[in-house]
Design an enzyme around this catalytic site. Structure first.
Site, short mmCIF file in Angstrom:
data_model
loop_
_atom_site.label_atom_id
_atom_site.label_comp_id
_atom_site.label_asym_id
_atom_site.label_seq_id
_atom_site.Cartn_x
_atom_site.Cartn_y
_atom_site.Cartn_z
N ARG A 80 34.97 27.46 36.60
CA ARG A 80 35.30 26.04 36.53
C ARG A 80 34.21 25.10 37.03
O ARG A 80 34.10 23.97 36.54
CB ARG A 80 36.62 25.79 37.28
CG ARG A 80 37.81 26.32 36.50
CD ARG A 80 39.01 26.52 37.35
NE ARG A 80 38.87 27.67 38.24
CZ ARG A 80 39.83 28.10 39.06
NH1 ARG A 80 40.98 27.45 39.12
NH2 ARG A 80 39.63 29.15 39.82
N LYS A 124 38.73 45.43 32.47
CA LYS A 124 39.26 46.25 33.58
C LYS A 124 40.08 47.45 33.10
O LYS A 124 41.28 47.55 33.35
CB LYS A 124 40.13 45.40 34.52
CG LYS A 124 39.41 44.19 35.11
CD LYS A 124 40.31 43.47 36.11
CE LYS A 124 39.66 42.27 36.75
NZ LYS A 124 39.39 41.15 35.83
N ASP A 142 35.22 41.60 30.38
CA ASP A 142 35.97 41.87 31.62
C ASP A 142 37.39 42.31 31.27
O ASP A 142 38.33 41.53 31.36
CB ASP A 142 35.96 40.57 32.45
CG ASP A 142 36.73 40.67 33.74
OD1 ASP A 142 37.01 41.79 34.21
OD2 ASP A 142 37.06 39.60 34.30
N ASP A 152 43.08 54.09 32.64
CA ASP A 152 43.96 54.97 31.87
C ASP A 152 43.48 56.40 32.12
O ASP A 152 42.61 56.63 32.98
CB ASP A 152 43.88 54.60 30.37
CG ASP A 152 45.18 54.93 29.62
OD1 ASP A 152 45.71 56.04 29.85
OD2 ASP A 152 45.64 54.10 28.84
N THR A 195 41.47 40.97 44.47
CA THR A 195 41.58 40.01 45.59
C THR A 195 43.02 39.51 45.75
O THR A 195 43.34 38.88 46.75
CB THR A 195 40.63 38.82 45.39
OG1 THR A 195 40.68 38.42 44.02
CG2 THR A 195 39.21 39.17 45.75
N LYS A 222 31.05 35.62 30.54
CA LYS A 222 32.12 36.59 30.78
C LYS A 222 33.30 36.26 29.87
O LYS A 222 33.79 35.14 29.86
CB LYS A 222 32.57 36.54 32.24
CG LYS A 222 33.70 37.52 32.55
CD LYS A 222 33.96 37.61 34.04
CE LYS A 222 34.98 36.65 34.56
NZ LYS A 222 36.38 36.91 34.13
O1 C5P Z 1 36.69 29.21 37.84
P1 C5P Z 1 36.21 30.27 38.78
O2 C5P Z 1 34.74 30.13 39.13
O3 C5P Z 1 37.09 30.41 40.00
O4 C5P Z 1 36.32 31.62 37.93
C1 C5P Z 1 35.98 32.86 38.45
C2 C5P Z 1 36.14 33.93 37.42
O5 C5P Z 1 36.00 35.20 38.06
C3 C5P Z 1 37.51 33.96 36.73
O6 C5P Z 1 37.32 34.43 35.39
C4 C5P Z 1 38.28 34.96 37.56
O7 C5P Z 1 39.29 35.60 36.83
C5 C5P Z 1 37.19 35.95 37.94
N1 C5P Z 1 37.46 36.74 39.15
C6 C5P Z 1 37.71 36.16 40.39
N2 C5P Z 1 37.95 36.94 41.50
C7 C5P Z 1 37.95 38.26 41.38
C8 C5P Z 1 37.71 38.87 40.16
C9 C5P Z 1 37.45 38.06 39.05
O8 C5P Z 1 37.69 34.94 40.51
N3 C5P Z 1 38.15 38.99 42.47
#
Ligand code: C5P
Length: 236
Positions: A214, A62, A60, A65, A122, A33
């Protein structure tokens, strides 16, 4: 191309960090992603480099417009050769339909990228909906309605929590994909994620794809951790 349904969030700042990370995986074809920070900082060159290495990309960005602008933008993104893109469902059914039209045009006869919708971010909660956005329906009802709108517009699925996958699939069918972040191994810290799910539980809850950042990118051995996540999600 890859069959993997584990999407690694490349939340890195520089091109070199991305390349160092990808180099660890040798011949493994990944699904990654690329978000706004990496795309706006490193641009199309970064996308081309990832594709050249044979990986699949969820871009990603999003989009949100007027329909005509989203259609033109999607035409450009499909031409890049990415595999998945997204829009805000709150942009309307007309805007989401325009996104699909643009993707079909940009794909020029090849398979168009999957297009999924972001429903309620979220970071929003009921108070923000009520007080700022003047949306007085319960948040869960809003999410489901916007997911229905996405399906009506011809989109392929939505981003949601694994905890919502089942209800989305029950209402909108198993073919309507759920792309679910908020994934952690049992041994991890949750970081800033409030509701986390293991890859195994995400599979049991019917997530179509999981997005993992992460847990993999910050691991001392990202390749071994990726394999562990993959095994759990695939039920190996
Ligand atoms: O590091 P981690 O596993 O928390 O990363 C999750 C990824 O998913 C990040 O790129 C974050 O921006 C994305 N994301 C999220 N929650 C959402 C939408 C996207 O954690 N509701």
């Amino acid at each position: 191309m890859t069959d993997s349904k584990v999407i690694i969030a490349l939340d890195f700042k520089s091109k070199q960090e991305v390349i160092d990370f990808l180099d660890r995986f040798k011949n493994e074809k990944l699904y990654v992603k690329v978000g706004m920070e990496l795309f706006y900082g490193q641009g199309i060159e970064m996308i081309e480099e990832i594709i050249k290495r044979g990986h699949s990309i969820f871009l990603d960005l999003k989009l949100h417009d007027i329909p005509n602008t989203v259609k033109s933008a999607m035409r450009q993104l499909a031409a890049l050769g990415v595999d998945m893109v997204n829009v805000h469902a709150s942009g309307s059914i007309a805007m989401m339909k325009a996104a699909i039209e643009g993707l079909n045009e940009g794909a020029q006869g090849k398979t168009r990228p999957l297009c999924i919708a972001v429903t309620c971010l979220t970071s929003l909660d009921q108070t923000v909906l009520d007080d700022e956005l003047m949306i007085h329906e319960p948040l869960e009802k809003v999410v489901l309605k916007w997911a229905e709108n996405a399906k009506a517009a011809g989109l392929d699925g939505i981003v949601c929590s694994p905890l919502e996958s089942k209800i989305v699939h029950e209402h909108l069918g198993m073919d309507f994909v759920t792309v679910t972040p908020g994934i952690r191994l049992a041994s991890d810290s949750a970081d800033d994620q409030k509701r986390v799910t293991t890859p195994k539980l995400a599979r049991e809850l019917t997530s179509s794809y999981i997005v993992v950042g992460r847990t993999i990118t910050g691991a001392s051995d990202p390749v071994a951790t990726y394999k562990e996540v993959l095994d759990q999600f695939q039920g190996a």
